[in-house]
Design a protein around this motif. Structure first.
Motif, short mmCIF file in Angstrom:
data_model
loop_
_atom_site.label_atom_id
_atom_site.label_comp_id
_atom_site.label_asym_id
_atom_site.label_seq_id
_atom_site.Cartn_x
_atom_site.Cartn_y
_atom_site.Cartn_z
N ILE A 9 0.85 -1.20 0.00
CA ILE A 9 0.00 0.00 0.00
C ILE A 9 0.88 1.25 0.00
O ILE A 9 1.72 1.42 0.87
CB ILE A 9 -0.93 0.00 1.23
CG1 ILE A 9 -1.77 -1.28 1.22
CG2 ILE A 9 -1.82 1.23 1.23
CD1 ILE A 9 -2.51 -1.54 2.50
N LYS A 10 0.66 2.08 -0.99
CA LYS A 10 1.43 3.32 -1.13
C LYS A 10 0.50 4.53 -0.94
O LYS A 10 -0.69 4.46 -1.24
CB LYS A 10 2.06 3.41 -2.52
CG LYS A 10 2.85 2.19 -2.95
CD LYS A 10 4.21 2.15 -2.28
CE LYS A 10 5.07 1.04 -2.82
NZ LYS A 10 5.11 -0.14 -1.98
N ILE A 11 1.07 5.65 -0.49
CA ILE A 11 0.32 6.89 -0.37
C ILE A 11 -0.17 7.27 -1.77
O ILE A 11 0.60 7.22 -2.74
CB ILE A 11 1.20 8.02 0.20
CG1 ILE A 11 1.77 7.63 1.56
CG2 ILE A 11 0.43 9.34 0.29
CD1 ILE A 11 0.77 7.42 2.65
N GLY A 12 -1.44 7.62 -1.89
CA GLY A 12 -2.01 8.00 -3.18
C GLY A 12 -2.64 6.85 -3.94
O GLY A 12 -3.30 7.08 -4.95
N ALA A 13 -2.45 5.62 -3.48
CA ALA A 13 -3.03 4.46 -4.16
C ALA A 13 -4.55 4.48 -4.04
O ALA A 13 -5.10 4.91 -3.03
CB ALA A 13 -2.48 3.17 -3.57
N LEU A 14 -5.23 4.01 -5.08
CA LEU A 14 -6.69 3.88 -5.07
C LEU A 14 -7.04 2.53 -4.45
O LEU A 14 -6.58 1.50 -4.93
CB LEU A 14 -7.24 3.98 -6.49
CG LEU A 14 -8.76 3.95 -6.64
CD1 LEU A 14 -9.41 5.13 -5.93
CD2 LEU A 14 -9.16 3.91 -8.10
N VAL A 15 -7.82 2.56 -3.37
CA VAL A 15 -8.13 1.34 -2.62
C VAL A 15 -9.61 1.26 -2.28
O VAL A 15 -10.32 2.27 -2.28
CB VAL A 15 -7.31 1.26 -1.31
CG1 VAL A 15 -5.82 1.15 -1.59
CG2 VAL A 15 -7.59 2.45 -0.40
#
Length: 67
Positions: A9-15
């Motif tokens: 999980i990265k900052i800015g990822a769509l989840v």
């Protein structure tokens, strides 16, 4: 992709996350990751994150897009 591993999980990822109030129904909320709130490398129910949209907090069920 699975949301149980922090490294995925990265900052800015769509989840897709499940909010605390929606845990019984399993209703998913889609948004972009603002902050990672779980410090451990993995969690059986999903890594807890805060979304950019409305500062909503929940556990990641699925990573839609890693951008």
């Amino acid at each position: 992709m699975d949301g149980k591993l922090r490294k995925n999980i990265k900052i800015g990822a769509l989840v897709d996350i499940v909010l605390k109030k929606d845990q019984r129904t399993g209703k998913l909320t889609r948004g972009h990751v603002k902050r990672l709130l779980t410090n451990s490398p993995n969690h059986p129910h999903g890594i807890k994150v805060m979304l950019v949209e409305g500062d909503q907090v929940g556990r990641v069920q699925q990573i839609v897009d890693e951008s």
